[in-house]
Design an enzyme around this catalytic site. Structure first.
Site, PDB file in Angstrom:
ATOM      1  N   ASP A  71       0.871  -1.316  -0.014  1.00 16.15           N
ATOM      2  CA  ASP A  71      -0.100   0.102  -0.026  1.00 16.15           C
ATOM      3  C   ASP A  71       0.911   1.226   0.138  1.00 16.15           C
ATOM      4  O   ASP A  71       0.487   2.313  -0.170  1.00 16.15           O
ATOM      5  CB  ASP A  71      -1.015   0.063   1.224  1.00 16.15           C
ATOM      6  CG  ASP A  71      -1.946  -1.082   0.996  1.00 16.15           C
ATOM      7  OD1 ASP A  71      -2.179  -1.891   0.160  1.00 16.15           O
ATOM      8  OD2 ASP A  71      -2.768  -1.154   2.046  1.00 16.15           O
ATOM      9  N   GLU A 102      -9.747  -0.332  -3.391  1.00 10.44           N
ATOM     10  CA  GLU A 102     -10.947  -1.082  -2.503  1.00 10.44           C
ATOM     11  C   GLU A 102     -11.370  -0.076  -1.287  1.00 10.44           C
ATOM     12  O   GLU A 102     -12.426  -0.473  -0.748  1.00 10.44           O
ATOM     13  CB  GLU A 102     -10.047  -2.341  -1.994  1.00 10.44           C
ATOM     14  CG  GLU A 102      -9.080  -2.126  -1.196  1.00 10.44           C
ATOM     15  CD  GLU A 102      -8.335  -3.244  -0.479  1.00 10.44           C
ATOM     16  OE1 GLU A 102      -8.774  -4.372  -1.057  1.00 10.44           O
ATOM     17  OE2 GLU A 102      -7.318  -3.074   0.281  1.00 10.44           O
ATOM     18  N   HIS A 112      -5.237 -10.638  -4.371  1.00 13.20           N
ATOM     19  CA  HIS A 112      -3.898 -10.955  -4.026  1.00 13.20           C
ATOM     20  C   HIS A 112      -3.131 -11.416  -4.967  1.00 13.20           C
ATOM     21  O   HIS A 112      -1.653 -11.329  -4.535  1.00 13.20           O
ATOM     22  CB  HIS A 112      -4.078 -12.235  -2.748  1.00 13.20           C
ATOM     23  CG  HIS A 112      -4.649 -11.824  -1.806  1.00 13.20           C
ATOM     24  ND1 HIS A 112      -5.994 -11.581  -1.668  1.00 13.20           N
ATOM     25  CD2 HIS A 112      -4.383 -11.427  -0.621  1.00 13.20           C
ATOM     26  CE1 HIS A 112      -6.416 -11.248  -0.403  1.00 13.20           C
ATOM     27  NE2 HIS A 112      -5.531 -11.112   0.434  1.00 13.20           N
ATOM     28  N   VAL A 113      -3.406 -11.053  -6.501  1.00 10.19           N
ATOM     29  CA  VAL A 113      -2.407 -11.087  -7.561  1.00 10.19           C
ATOM     30  C   VAL A 113      -1.311 -10.138  -7.336  1.00 10.19           C
ATOM     31  O   VAL A 113      -0.231 -10.317  -7.639  1.00 10.19           O
ATOM     32  CB  VAL A 113      -3.139 -11.208  -8.843  1.00 10.19           C
ATOM     33  CG1 VAL A 113      -2.294 -10.774  -9.884  1.00 10.19           C
ATOM     34  CG2 VAL A 113      -3.992 -12.451  -9.044  1.00 10.19           C
TER      35      VAL A 113
HETATM   36  O1  F6P Z   1      -2.181  -4.130   4.092  1.00 11.23           O
HETATM   37  C1  F6P Z   1      -1.903  -4.637   2.774  1.00 11.23           C
HETATM   38  C2  F6P Z   1      -3.205  -5.279   2.008  1.00 11.23           C
HETATM   39  O2  F6P Z   1      -2.953  -5.759   1.100  1.00 11.23           O
HETATM   40  C3  F6P Z   1      -4.205  -4.139   1.989  1.00 11.23           C
HETATM   41  O3  F6P Z   1      -4.223  -3.575   0.685  1.00 11.23           O
HETATM   42  C4  F6P Z   1      -5.510  -5.164   1.819  1.00 11.23           C
HETATM   43  O4  F6P Z   1      -6.652  -4.363   2.202  1.00 11.23           O
HETATM   44  C5  F6P Z   1      -5.152  -6.052   2.869  1.00 11.23           C
HETATM   45  O5  F6P Z   1      -3.861  -6.043   2.955  1.00 11.23           O
HETATM   46  C6  F6P Z   1      -5.799  -7.496   2.508  1.00 11.23           C
HETATM   47  O6  F6P Z   1      -5.651  -8.101   3.716  1.00 11.23           O
HETATM   48  P1  F6P Z   1      -5.646  -9.867   3.877  1.00 11.23           P
HETATM   49  O7  F6P Z   1      -4.691 -10.533   3.100  1.00 11.23           O
HETATM   50  O8  F6P Z   1      -5.551 -10.165   5.238  1.00 11.23           O
HETATM   51  O9  F6P Z   1      -7.341  -9.833   3.242  1.00 11.23           O
END
Ligand code: F6P
Length: 343
Positions: A128, A222, A273-274
Site C-alpha cells: 500500500d 478498494e 492478492h495477485v
Molecule cells: O495491507 C496490505 C493489504 O494488501 C491491503 O491493501 C489489503 O486491504 C489487505 O492487505 C488485505 O488483507 P488480507 O490479505 O489479510 O485479506
C-alpha cells in the site's frame, strides 16, 4: 549476538530479500547468529521458531511470499502477551528482534520497545506504500507493475466490446496503487480512499469517453467511498485482530451503478492478492536488500526502537513510534494532477 527475525501482516514481494540481506551481512560481517520466528507475532507469542542460517536464505532473493510465514496476530490483545513474548525470547536466548511489517506489526514493535524494553528494529513493508516515514515501501513497485499490466490488457478487451471495465486494486486507507497504476495504464477515472467520489461525475466521465469512441477504464481502490454513502463491503462482519474490516466490493457495486445510470455494459476485475504474489520487481529487490543491510547495521549499533527508511537515495533511521504514528495518504495536489486524463 543472537537475533530473531519475523515477518508480519499481509505478505508482499521482497520480504525474502530482506531476510537474506539481514542474515548474509549479519553472519559474514558481524558473526551474529539468527533464528526465524514463524508467522509474525504469533511466533514470539507461542515460541515457534525455525533455523535461520546462510543455507536457509540461499536462492530466496527472487521468491515472493516469506519463508517465515506471516499472520495478523496482535500479541498486545492476548492475555499475558508481553510476558509470554519476553519469556520465549529469553528461552531462545534472543538478544534483539528484527520485525519486518507494516503499521500494525511495527506498531507492536514500537510498544514492545518503548513500554517493555524489548530490543527491536523495524523494516517497513506494504504494497500500500502508506507508511509516512519512508519515501517508499518495498512491494509497492511490484504491485503497481502487476496492476499496470492488467490495465493494459483490459484496455484491449474493453475496446473490442465497447464496455466499461472497472479495475479494483488494493489500498485500504491510501490510493497509491490506484494512482500510480491508473496513471501508468492510462485509466480514464481513478478513485482513491482519500477523496470520496461523486457517482454522477464518474458517469459523466464514462459517457464522455464513449463519445470519443473509446471504452473507459475505471481504476478504483478498494477503500474508496462514494460521497453520499458508506464503504461498500462484500463482507462487513469479517475483521482481523487489529480491527480492520475485510475490504473489496466497491468495484462490483460501481460497475452495476455505472451500467444502470449510463446504459453502457460494465464489467469488474478485482485484482486482489495477485498484486501481492510472485517475484518482486528489480526495484523492490534493491530496496528490500538495502533495508535488510541497514537493519542489521542498526542492530549492531544498538539503535533499538528505530526503523530503517528510504529518504531520497539514503537509508536513514527513524524512531519506530514516530514511523507508525501517521499514515501516508495521497496529497490532494497529486491527485489533481491526474484529473486532466479523466473522462
Ligand atoms: O495491507 C496490505 C493489504 O494488501 C491491503 O491493501 C489489503 O486491504 C489487505 O492487505 C488485505 O488483507 P488480507 O490479505 O489479510 O485479506
Amino acid at each position: 549476538m543472537r537475533i530473531g527475525v519475523l515477518t508480519g501482516g499481509g505478505d508482499c514481494p521482497g520480504l525474502n530479500a530482506v531476510i537474506r540481506a539481514v542474515v548474509r551481512k549479519g553472519v559474514q560481517d558481524y558473526d551474529h547468529d539468527f533464528i526465524g520466528f514463524r508467522d509474525g507475532w504469533r511466533g514470539p507469542l507461542h515460541g515457534t521458531v525455525v533455523p535461520l542460517g546462510i543455507p536457509a536464505v540461499r536462492g530466496i532473493l527472487p521468491r515472493g511470499g516469506t519463508i517465515l510465514g506471516s499472520s495478523r496476530t496482535n500479541p498486545l490483545k492476548e492475555a499475558d502477551g508481553v510476558r509470554r513474548i519476553k519469556e520465549n525470547l529469553a528461552a531462545h536466548e534472543v538478544d534483539a528482534l528484527i520485525a519486518i511489517g507494516g503499521e500494525d506489526t511495527l506498531g507492536v514493535a514500537a510498544r514492545l520497545h518503548d513500554e517493555h524494553g524489548v530490543r527491536c528494529v523495524g523494516v517497513p513493508k506494504t504494497i500500500d506504500n502508506d507508511l509516512s516515514a519512508t519515501d517508499y515501501t518495498f512491494g509497492f513497485d511490484t504491485a503497481v507493475n502487476i496492476a499496470t499490466e492488467a490495465i493494459d490488457r483490459l484496455h484491449t478487451t474493453a475496446e473490442s466490446h465497447m464496455r466499461v471495465l472497472v479495475v479494483e486494486v488494493m489500498g485500504r486507507h491510501a490510493g497509491w496503487i490506484a494512482l500510480h497504476s491508473g496513471l501508468a495504464g492510462g485509466a480514464n477515472v481513478i478513485l482513491v480512499p482519500e477523496r470520496p467520489f461523486d457517482l454522477d461525475e464518474v458517469c459523466d466521465w464514462v459517457t464522455s469517453r464513449f463519445r470519443a469512441s473509446y471504452a473507459p477504464i475505471v481504476v478504483v481502490a478498494e477503500g474508496a467511498v462514494p460521497k453520499d454513502g458508506d464503504l461498500v463491503l462484500k463482507n462487513a462482519s469479517a475483521r482481523d485482530s487489529f480491527g480492520h474490516v475485510r475490504l473489496s466490493g466497491v468495484g462490483e457495486w460501481l460497475a452495476e451503478e455505472i451500467e444502470r445510470r449510463t446504459g453502457k455494459e460494465a464489467r469488474t476485475t478485482v485484482l486482489g492478492h495477485v498484486q501481492r504474489g510472485g517475484t518482486p520487481s528489480a526495484f523492490d529487490r534493491w530496496l528490500a536488500t538495502r533495508f535488510g543491510l541497514h537493519a542489521i547495521e542498526a542492530v549492531d549499533d544498538g539503535a533499538f526502537g528505530s526503523m530503517v527508511a528510504l529518504r531520497g537515495p539514503d537509508i536513514v533511521r527513524v524512531p519506530l513510534a514516530e514511523a507508525t504514528a501517521r499514515i501516508k495518504t495521497v496529497p490532494a495536489a497529486l491527485y489533481e494532477e491526474a484529473r486532466v486524463f479523466f473522462g
